[in-house]
Scaffold this active site. Structure first.
Site, PDB file in Angstrom:
ATOM      1  NE  ARG A  46      -3.503  -2.313   0.930  1.00 13.93           N
ATOM      2  CZ  ARG A  46      -4.824  -2.277   1.368  1.00 13.93           C
ATOM      3  NH1 ARG A  46      -5.224  -1.589   2.490  1.00 13.93           N
ATOM      4  NH2 ARG A  46      -5.793  -3.639   2.047  1.00 13.93           N
ATOM      5  CD  GLU A  89      -2.291   3.616   4.080  1.00 13.66           C
ATOM      6  OE1 GLU A  89      -3.894   3.256   4.412  1.00 13.66           O
ATOM      7  OE2 GLU A  89      -2.154   1.831   3.918  1.00 13.66           O
ATOM      8  NE  ARG A 124      -3.965   3.162  12.437  1.00 12.68           N
ATOM      9  CZ  ARG A 124      -5.410   2.936  13.115  1.00 12.68           C
ATOM     10  NH1 ARG A 124      -5.768   2.233  13.820  1.00 12.68           N
ATOM     11  NH2 ARG A 124      -6.740   3.535  11.987  1.00 12.68           N
ATOM     12  CG  HIS A 125      -0.999   3.570   7.884  1.00  8.70           C
ATOM     13  ND1 HIS A 125      -1.544   3.929   8.683  1.00  8.70           N
ATOM     14  CD2 HIS A 125      -2.273   3.191   7.726  1.00  8.70           C
ATOM     15  CE1 HIS A 125      -2.788   3.992   9.403  1.00  8.70           C
ATOM     16  NE2 HIS A 125      -3.675   2.964   8.133  1.00  8.70           N
ATOM     17  CD  GLU A 129      -9.566  -1.467   9.871  1.00 13.76           C
ATOM     18  OE1 GLU A 129     -10.468  -0.082   9.295  1.00 13.76           O
ATOM     19  OE2 GLU A 129      -9.247  -2.043   8.767  1.00 13.76           O
ATOM     20  CB  SER A 183     -12.785  -4.618   6.643  1.00 14.49           C
ATOM     21  OG  SER A 183     -11.083  -4.957   5.194  1.00 14.49           O
ATOM     22  NE  ARG A 201      -3.159  -2.043  10.620  1.00 18.15           N
ATOM     23  CZ  ARG A 201      -3.794  -1.553   9.856  1.00 18.15           C
ATOM     24  NH1 ARG A 201      -5.099  -1.482  10.542  1.00 18.15           N
ATOM     25  NH2 ARG A 201      -4.046   0.122   9.434  1.00 18.15           N
TER      26      ARG A 201
HETATM   27  P1  AMO Z   1      -8.644  -3.072   4.375  1.00 20.56           P
HETATM   28  O1  AMO Z   1      -7.821  -2.835   2.820  1.00 20.56           O
HETATM   29  O2  AMO Z   1      -9.149  -2.980   5.586  1.00 20.56           O
HETATM   30  O3  AMO Z   1      -9.546  -4.842   3.346  1.00 20.56           O
HETATM   31  O4  AMO Z   1      -7.222  -3.665   4.739  1.00 20.56           O
HETATM   32  C1  AMO Z   1      -7.463  -5.313   5.966  1.00 20.56           C
HETATM   33  C2  AMO Z   1      -6.281  -5.219   6.883  1.00 20.56           C
HETATM   34  O5  AMO Z   1      -5.310  -5.132   6.330  1.00 20.56           O
HETATM   35  C3  AMO Z   1      -4.786  -4.487   7.230  1.00 20.56           C
HETATM   36  N1  AMO Z   1      -4.008  -3.260   6.931  1.00 20.56           N
HETATM   37  C4  AMO Z   1      -2.604  -2.950   6.689  1.00 20.56           C
HETATM   38  N2  AMO Z   1      -1.538  -3.130   7.979  1.00 20.56           N
HETATM   39  C5  AMO Z   1      -0.630  -2.718   7.530  1.00 20.56           C
HETATM   40  N3  AMO Z   1      -0.253  -1.222   6.939  1.00 20.56           N
HETATM   41  C6  AMO Z   1      -1.070  -0.611   6.426  1.00 20.56           C
HETATM   42  N4  AMO Z   1      -1.152  -0.057   5.516  1.00 20.56           N
HETATM   43  C7  AMO Z   1      -2.705  -1.572   6.100  1.00 20.56           C
HETATM   44  N5  AMO Z   1      -3.702  -1.668   5.449  1.00 20.56           N
HETATM   45  C8  AMO Z   1      -4.705  -2.453   5.481  1.00 20.56           C
HETATM   46  C9  AMO Z   1      -5.342  -4.121   8.436  1.00 20.56           C
HETATM   47  C10 AMO Z   1      -6.951  -4.160   7.650  1.00 20.56           C
HETATM   48  O6  AMO Z   1      -7.811  -4.695   8.416  1.00 20.56           O
HETATM   49  N6  AMO Z   1      -9.711  -6.839   0.890  1.00 20.56           N
HETATM   50  C11 AMO Z   1      -9.885  -6.171   2.163  1.00 20.56           C
HETATM   51  C12 AMO Z   1     -10.473  -7.510   2.812  1.00 20.56           C
HETATM   52  C13 AMO Z   1     -11.717  -8.350   2.229  1.00 20.56           C
HETATM   53  O7  AMO Z   1     -13.038  -7.921   2.062  1.00 20.56           O
HETATM   54  O8  AMO Z   1     -11.229  -8.956   2.108  1.00 20.56           O
HETATM   55  C14 AMO Z   1      -8.903  -5.909   2.042  1.00 20.56           C
HETATM   56  O9  AMO Z   1      -7.938  -5.171   1.776  1.00 20.56           O
HETATM   57  O10 AMO Z   1      -5.468  -4.775   9.502  1.00 20.56           O
END
Ligand code: AMO
Length: 434
Positions: free
Chosen positions: A212, A214, A220-221, A357, A360, A408
């Site tokens: 990502r 980001e 947490r990211h 979170e 999801s 996470r």
């Molecule tokens: P989502 O985008 O919420 O959902 O991502 C799912 C989980 O991935 C983790 N996460 C991260 N962990 C660390 N750094 C990040 N930048 C980061 N971004 C996300 C979190 C998050 O809850 N396709 C959907 C899932 C689905 O519906 O099956 C998805 O990717 O723990």
């Protein structure tokens, strides 16, 4: 029989002596006698060197630097002076590799080393038992995930990490030059795990890296993490998926507290097991709680770090660590999530753990026309997704799934202050090496 490598670094030689290999953690030279702490993967042991008895070995070892790697042959003696109750009296020492000085950071010094120095020198950092324990627990976690998914009939799959379009929003896509064409690093296996539902595989899971872009420098990211994804066919509602998620987590947490005892002891942590089913709270209820607490969030806004923390505090007062948040407005969820007809909600959920979170998921839109409509509604071009939507034209069962960021999960389980503690070589906007 499965061939196994010896599970200890200490091997007993035929004549009753032992051979130990490891790193010199510390040398205490008292003149005529010297105590060396030798460390391997399993812990430390003391070598006792008496100058008068073994002058050559004494001279050889006492001039060595901390963290040098040696192999020692010697006799084991019971000793009430050492932690293990044992000591080794060497009869031979060979030096494999001498550590240069100064070390970039200490292994046993109590000095606080900042995170950046630690990450730059992970090869030293992980020599500390309490850091290594985190990654051993992560390995146990992956093993438990594979076990519980297999025993629930899921097939492990591997989807591409380079593709022609993203699933989780354009703003977090990393582009790649793919032989002159624009491609992207996978943000999640979302579209592929859904395509697989049309094949009759019914239940699939993947444990693999996702990316990502980001730009957030938070605790947490990260820009690369391990996503644990599941997708299952023939569901009736998103609750079926939620039940699977809690079943899996229950198995994983219980398994870690049993199989990870040694590591949890080193970390002085306990894993609290919360009985399933996990409580459910709606997005609307969350909005009310966070706005009553002073935030000014509007409908469809992301709860954000602060909002999630407020909800986490409220739940923690009730003794709850894990809770689902449901009934998110469809507007705030991706195109692949199914709308609840006649409402503005979606069949989706988040799972939060101690105010963050970690997952999801939800029920997906499996009807081709409705899916294309949702792609358009989100301002995307359906032509960019034909490789995905084609799989919905020729028979697609109702299905749903989830994604869990395993770092996470681990961070929250161990109450680590930063997600980078749960990744050996983390990637974030300012770190791409080592
Ligand atoms: P989502 O985008 O919420 O959902 O991502 C799912 C989980 O991935 C983790 N996460 C991260 N962990 C660390 N750094 C990040 N930048 C980061 N971004 C996300 C979190 C998050 O809850 N396709 C959907 C899932 C689905 O519906 O099956 C998805 O990717 O723990």
């Amino acid at each position: 029989m499965v061939a196994t490598y010896r599970d200890s670094n200490t091997i007993t030689a035929d004549d009753g002596t032992v051979v130990v290999r490891g790193w010199i953690q510390d040398i205490r030279n008292l003149g005529g006698i010297s105590f060396v702490t030798l460390r391997d993967r399993f812990g430390t042991i003391q070598l006792t060197l008496i100058k008068k008895i073994i002058p050559e070995i004494f001279a050889k070892v006492t001039r060595l630097t901390r963290e040098s790697v040696i192999v020692v042959t010697g006799d084991v003696k019971v000793s009430n002076q050492t932690e293990l109750g044992l000591e080794i009296i060497p009869s031979d020492v060979k030096v494999y590799s001498e550590a240069i000085t100064p070390l970039p950071m200490g292994v046993i010094d109590k000095v606080n080393v900042d995170m950046s120095t630690r990450l730059n020198n992970r090869f030293i950092d992980i020599r500390k038992a309490e850091i290594k324990a985190i990654f051993e627990l992560k390995s146990i976690m992956s093993q438990l995930i594979v076990e519980v998914m297999n025993s629930n009939g899921f097939t492990q799959v591997y989807t591409p990490k380079i593709g022609s379009s993203g699933a989780e929003g354009g703003s977090t896509l990393f582009s790649v030059n793919y032989f002159g064409k624009k491609a992207f690093l996978a943000q999640s296996p979302q579209l592929y795990k859904q395509i697989l539902m049309s094949t009759g595989m019914d239940k699939v899971f993947e444990l693999g890296p996702v990316f990502r872009a980001e730009q957030s420098n938070t605790n947490r990211h990260v820009t690369e993490f391990i996503s644990f994804d599941g997708e299952m066919s023939w569901i009736e509602r998103e609750e079926d998926v939620m039940h699977m998620v809690e079943t899996v987590l229950d198995y994983v947490l219980k398994g870690i507290s049993e199989r990870g005892k040694k590591q949890l002891e080193i970390l002085k942590k306990e894993v609290k097991i919360q009985p399933i089913p996990y409580p459910v709270i709606t997005y609307a209820e969350c909005l009310k709680i966070v706005n009553d607490a002073g935030l000014k969030l509007k409908n469809c806004d992301d709860l954000g770090t602060e909002g999630e923390k407020i909800i986490g505090d409220v739940m923690s007062k009730k003794g709850v660590d894990f809770y689902f948040i449901t009934e998110y407005p469809e507007e705030s969820k991706p195109f692949y999530i199914m709308e609840k007809d006649g409402t503005s909600y979606s069949f989706s959920f988040d799972l939060d753990y101690k105010g963050q979170e970690i997952s999801s998921g939800g029920q997906r839109e499996h009807r081709y026309d409705r899916l294309v409509e949702r792609i358009q509604k989100k301002g995307l071009n359906p032509d960019d997704f034909t490789f995905y939507t084609d799989a919905f034209k020729y028979g697609m069962p109702p299905h749903g799934g989830w994604g869990i960021g395993i770092e996470r999960l681990l961070t929250k389980m161990l109450d680590l202050p930063n997600i980078r503690e749960a990744i050996i070589f983390p990637r974030d906007p300012s770190r791409i090496s080592p």
